[in-house]
Design a protein around this motif. Structure first.
Motif, PDB file in Angstrom:
ATOM      1  N   LEU A 132      -6.723 -14.961 -28.319  1.00  0.00           N
ATOM      2  CA  LEU A 132      -5.665 -15.626 -27.548  1.00  0.00           C
ATOM      3  C   LEU A 132      -4.394 -14.793 -27.585  1.00  0.00           C
ATOM      4  O   LEU A 132      -4.032 -14.263 -28.635  1.00  0.00           O
TER       5      LEU A 132
ATOM      6  N   LEU B 208      -0.326 -15.218 -26.332  1.00  0.00           N
ATOM      7  CA  LEU B 208       0.668 -16.124 -25.757  1.00  0.00           C
ATOM      8  C   LEU B 208       1.515 -15.345 -24.741  1.00  0.00           C
ATOM      9  O   LEU B 208       2.419 -14.604 -25.107  1.00  0.00           O
TER      10      LEU B 208
ATOM     11  N   MET C 231       7.637 -20.667 -25.566  1.00  0.00           N
ATOM     12  CA  MET C 231       8.863 -21.468 -25.634  1.00  0.00           C
ATOM     13  C   MET C 231       9.835 -20.864 -26.652  1.00  0.00           C
ATOM     14  O   MET C 231      11.043 -20.968 -26.493  1.00  0.00           O
ATOM     15  N   LYS C 232       9.293 -20.248 -27.689  1.00  0.00           N
ATOM     16  CA  LYS C 232      10.164 -19.596 -28.684  1.00  0.00           C
ATOM     17  C   LYS C 232      10.994 -18.494 -28.048  1.00  0.00           C
ATOM     18  O   LYS C 232      12.097 -18.179 -28.505  1.00  0.00           O
TER      19      LYS C 232
ATOM     20  N   ASP D  28       9.850 -22.199 -20.423  1.00  0.00           N
ATOM     21  CA  ASP D  28       9.816 -23.662 -20.343  1.00  0.00           C
ATOM     22  C   ASP D  28       8.552 -24.244 -20.959  1.00  0.00           C
ATOM     23  O   ASP D  28       8.472 -25.429 -21.237  1.00  0.00           O
ATOM     24  N   TYR D  29       7.527 -23.423 -21.089  1.00  0.00           N
ATOM     25  CA  TYR D  29       6.255 -23.902 -21.618  1.00  0.00           C
ATOM     26  C   TYR D  29       5.521 -22.743 -22.281  1.00  0.00           C
ATOM     27  O   TYR D  29       5.863 -21.575 -22.086  1.00  0.00           O
ATOM     28  N   ASN D  30       4.507 -23.085 -23.071  1.00  0.00           N
ATOM     29  CA  ASN D  30       3.621 -22.079 -23.653  1.00  0.00           C
ATOM     30  C   ASN D  30       2.440 -21.858 -22.716  1.00  0.00           C
ATOM     31  O   ASN D  30       1.937 -22.795 -22.095  1.00  0.00           O
ATOM     32  N   PHE D  31       2.016 -20.630 -22.599  1.00  0.00           N
ATOM     33  CA  PHE D  31       0.921 -20.288 -21.681  1.00  0.00           C
ATOM     34  C   PHE D  31       0.157 -19.106 -22.272  1.00  0.00           C
ATOM     35  O   PHE D  31       0.683 -18.007 -22.377  1.00  0.00           O
ATOM     36  N   SER D  32      -1.080 -19.368 -22.664  1.00  0.00           N
ATOM     37  CA  SER D  32      -1.890 -18.335 -23.327  1.00  0.00           C
ATOM     38  C   SER D  32      -2.955 -17.772 -22.408  1.00  0.00           C
ATOM     39  O   SER D  32      -3.380 -18.417 -21.451  1.00  0.00           O
ATOM     40  N   GLU D  33      -3.384 -16.580 -22.750  1.00  0.00           N
ATOM     41  CA  GLU D  33      -4.531 -15.968 -22.081  1.00  0.00           C
ATOM     42  C   GLU D  33      -5.666 -15.851 -23.090  1.00  0.00           C
ATOM     43  O   GLU D  33      -5.457 -15.511 -24.250  1.00  0.00           O
TER      44      GLU D  33
ATOM     45  N   LEU E 109      -8.832 -14.694 -19.086  1.00  0.00           N
ATOM     46  CA  LEU E 109      -8.445 -15.812 -18.237  1.00  0.00           C
ATOM     47  C   LEU E 109      -7.237 -16.544 -18.806  1.00  0.00           C
ATOM     48  O   LEU E 109      -7.205 -16.864 -19.995  1.00  0.00           O
ATOM     49  N   GLY E 110      -6.237 -16.807 -17.966  1.00  0.00           N
ATOM     50  CA  GLY E 110      -5.142 -17.694 -18.362  1.00  0.00           C
ATOM     51  C   GLY E 110      -5.702 -19.087 -18.601  1.00  0.00           C
ATOM     52  O   GLY E 110      -6.505 -19.569 -17.800  1.00  0.00           O
ATOM     53  N   VAL E 111      -5.293 -19.722 -19.686  1.00  0.00           N
ATOM     54  CA  VAL E 111      -5.925 -20.997 -20.041  1.00  0.00           C
ATOM     55  C   VAL E 111      -5.463 -22.160 -19.158  1.00  0.00           C
ATOM     56  O   VAL E 111      -5.960 -23.277 -19.299  1.00  0.00           O
ATOM     57  N   HIS E 112      -4.502 -21.911 -18.260  1.00  0.00           N
ATOM     58  CA  HIS E 112      -4.102 -22.952 -17.302  1.00  0.00           C
ATOM     59  C   HIS E 112      -4.481 -22.557 -15.877  1.00  0.00           C
ATOM     60  O   HIS E 112      -3.868 -23.024 -14.909  1.00  0.00           O
TER      61      HIS E 112
ATOM     62  N   HIS F  96       1.407 -27.466 -24.992  1.00  0.00           N
ATOM     63  CA  HIS F  96       1.765 -26.734 -23.770  1.00  0.00           C
ATOM     64  C   HIS F  96       3.267 -26.838 -23.489  1.00  0.00           C
ATOM     65  O   HIS F  96       3.897 -25.854 -23.082  1.00  0.00           O
ATOM     66  N   MET F  97       3.832 -28.016 -23.728  1.00  0.00           N
ATOM     67  CA  MET F  97       5.238 -28.218 -23.349  1.00  0.00           C
ATOM     68  C   MET F  97       6.098 -28.816 -24.454  1.00  0.00           C
ATOM     69  O   MET F  97       7.248 -29.194 -24.204  1.00  0.00           O
TER      70      MET F  97
ATOM     71  N   GLU G 282       7.214 -27.626 -28.192  1.00  0.00           N
ATOM     72  CA  GLU G 282       7.121 -26.550 -29.176  1.00  0.00           C
ATOM     73  C   GLU G 282       6.729 -27.065 -30.562  1.00  0.00           C
ATOM     74  O   GLU G 282       5.961 -26.430 -31.284  1.00  0.00           O
TER      75      GLU G 282
ATOM     76  N   LEU H 120       8.836 -30.200 -15.679  1.00  0.00           N
ATOM     77  CA  LEU H 120       8.985 -30.431 -17.117  1.00  0.00           C
ATOM     78  C   LEU H 120       9.051 -31.921 -17.451  1.00  0.00           C
ATOM     79  O   LEU H 120       8.280 -32.391 -18.299  1.00  0.00           O
TER      80      LEU H 120
ATOM     81  N   GLU I  92      -2.992 -23.980 -26.152  1.00  0.00           N
ATOM     82  CA  GLU I  92      -2.311 -25.149 -25.569  1.00  0.00           C
ATOM     83  C   GLU I  92      -2.968 -25.568 -24.255  1.00  0.00           C
ATOM     84  O   GLU I  92      -2.496 -26.499 -23.588  1.00  0.00           O
TER      85      GLU I  92
END
Lengths: 282, 282
Positions: free
Chosen positions: A92, A94, A98-99, A103-108, B111-114, B124-125, B127, B231, B272
Motif C-alpha cells: 500500500l 498513501l 490528511m497528515k 482532505d482525505y486519505n487515498f491509497s494505492e 490500483l487506487g483503492v477508491h 478515508h476521511m 485522520e 467532505l 482506507e
C-alpha cells in the motif's frame, strides 16, 4: 421509477419474513461459542473488548457464534506469495494523506494477483486461454456462490487419487474446501514460500475430475497443486475451464461440514488471477 | 479428522435439501428473461453464443434469469477514479509470461483503492480513525452481507433530506442501494471523473442517520457525497464507524426491490478503501 407506498408495504412484509428466516436459520444451525474459533492475527475478541470506546478496531473472523466465518487471510506485508521469501512487502502507498494537508486519505494497492487468498483463472497456466481472454472476470459466479463442503484430508496422505477416494465426496457436491496439513502447520502465516506444502498430485486432480461433480476446489495454501506436480495438477483442473481454483484459504478452527460459500474475486479484465474475499455462512 | 461414511450420509441428505431449497427459491422468486438485463461491456449473451466452443469467454452479469446479478463494474483501463481524467490506465503488469518461457502467467495489480466499484473505511476521511486502524479489514461482514433494498431516487431531486424522506425507507432496513440519475447518464462508463454526478448533500446523509437503521449505503457513482458536499456528507456517514459506504455500483437494468446483497472487499491491513465485488441474489 420512484418507490411507491404500496410497493414499500409489500417489501416491508417480505423483508421482515426474510430477516426472521435468516436469523432463525442461523441460530438453529449453529451453537458453537466464539471462543472455539479464535482469530489468527492477534485480535481475538478477548483482547479487544470495548475496542470501539478505546478507538481500537475489532477485527473479527467469526461473527455471532458462527453466523459468518471469514476464510480469507489478511493482506499485510508478511502475506506469502509463491516463489518469494519476503512475502508481499509494502503493498500500500498513501498517495494523498490528511497528515500532509489532503482532505482525505487515498491509497494505492500493489499486489501480485496470486498472493495470499486468491483465485486462478484458466489463463494462469494455459497460454491459449490467456490469449482468448479467459480471465478472472469470466469466472462463473454460480460456481463461486453456493453450498460447499469443508472436508479434512487425512493428514497421513498426500492429495492423491487414493486420498480423494477415501473422502467419499458425494455426487452432486459442486464445491469442496480441502483442509490439509498446511492448516496444522500454519503455512499461510509464514511469509516465506514453503515448497513442502501439501497439494494435489496429478492423479488426485484427475480422480476428482473423473469421479465427482466438483467445480470449485478450495485449498489452504498458495497452490492447489503439490510443488512436485505444480504444472500437471493445475493443467488437469484448468483444462475444462469449468473448475475454479481458490488458493490460500484460511480454514483453521471451523468445523468440517456443509456451509454456503461466497467467494468474490475482483473483476479484473485480462488478469489470470485475483485476490479474493471468501466467507462461509452456516 | 478424516471424514467418516456416516457423517457423509448425513451431509449428503442436508446437501440435497439445501440445493433443492436454493434452486426452488430462486426459480420461484424471479422470472424475468436475460434479455431484459443486458450487460454493459459489449459481451451480451447474443454476441457470444457458443462462446466456449469458439474459445471466447462469456462475460456474464446476470445468471439464469436473475439468479445472481453482478453489480460490480469491471476494472479495465477506462475504469474511472476520483480526480482523474484518464481513468485507472494500465492497472496490470504481466511479471511472468508464458510467451517469454515462464511456466505460467503471473500479473501484478496496481490500483487506487477508491477506483471503480469500491468501499470506504472510516479512515478515508477521519485522520484519527485512520491512525487507530479503522481500515477495510475492520469492516463488519454482517453489514456487508444480508437483505438489501434497491431503490430509485426521484430523478428530479438531489440526494437531500427531502428526497430521502420521499423514499419511505422502512425502519429495520439495514442496507439500501440508491439508484440515481448517475445510472441513467452511465457515468461509470466514462473514464473521466465527472463532478456533475448526483450524490448525498449533508442534510440527506444526516436525515438517513437520524431516521433510518441503514448501515450500508450503496451508490451508483464514485462518491456517495455530492461534489459540493464531498467532505461534510462523508463525515456524517463515517463518523459513527457503523455505516459502510459502497461506491461505484452498477445498478442498471435490475428491478428495484428486495435482494440479498454480498459485498466483499479485500482484507487490506491499513487501507482506507478497497476495490470490492458485489452481487445481488434474488
Amino acid at each position: 421509477m420512484p418507490f411507491l407506498e404500496s410497493k414499500m408495504r409489500a417489501v416491508r412484509k417480505l423483508l421482515v419474513l426474510t430477516e426472521l428466516l435468516f436469523v432463525s436459520t442461523i441460530s438453529l444451525a449453529f451453537s458453537s461459542p466464539n471462543d472455539a474459533y479464535p482469530t489468527g492475527y492477534g485480535d481475538e475478541p478477548g483482547s479487544c473488548v470495548g475496542a470501539s470506546d478505546d478507538l481500537r478496531p475489532l477485527r473479527r473472523e467469526v461473527y455471532e457464534d458462527g453466523q459468518i466465518f471469514d476464510i480469507t487471510h489478511q493482506f499485510n506485508p508478511n502475506t506469502p506469495m509463491g516463489d518469494s521469501d519476503e512475502g508481499i512487502g509494502q503493498f500500500l502507498t498513501l498517495l494523498s494523506s490528511m497528515k500532509n494537508g489532503s482532505d482525505y486519505n487515498f491509497s494505492e494497492l500493489r499486489l501480485g494477483v496470486h498472493a495470499g487468498t486468491h483465485v486462478d483463472a484458466p489463463g494462469h497456466m494455459y497460454e491459449e486461454y490467456f490469449d482468448a481472454g479467459f480471465d478472472v472476470d469470466s469466472l462463473d459466479l454460480r460456481v463461486l456462490n453456493g453450498p460447499a463442503l469443508l472436508v479434512d484430508v487425512p493428514r497421513d496422505k498426500n492429495l492423491t487419487a487414493d486420498a480423494m477416494q477415501s473422502l467419499h465426496i458425494p455426487k452432486g457436491v459442486k464445491r469442496v474446501l480441502f483442509r490439509t496439513l498446511n492448516t496444522d502447520r500454519r503455512l499461510m502465516w509464514k511469509k516465506a514460500f514453503d515448497t513442502s506444502y501439501v497439494g494435489f498430485m496429478k492423479d488426485g486432480a484427475q480422480w476428482l475430475v473423473d469421479n465427482t461433480d466438483i467445480k470449485l476446489v478450495g485449498i489452504d495454501y498458495l497452490s492447489v497443486a503439490a510443488f512436485d506436480d505444480l504444472l500437471p495438477a493445475h493443467h488437469v483442473f484448468l483444462k475444462s475451464r469449468e473448475i475454479i481454483l481458490v488458493e490460500g484459504l484460511k480454514l483453521d478452527d471451523i468445523e468440517a461440514g456443509l456451509y454456503t460459500v461466497h467467494c468474490l474475486p475482483l473483476r479484473l479484465l485480462g488478469a489470470e488471477g485475483s485476490p479474493i474475499r471468501c466467507i462461509l455462512i452456516k
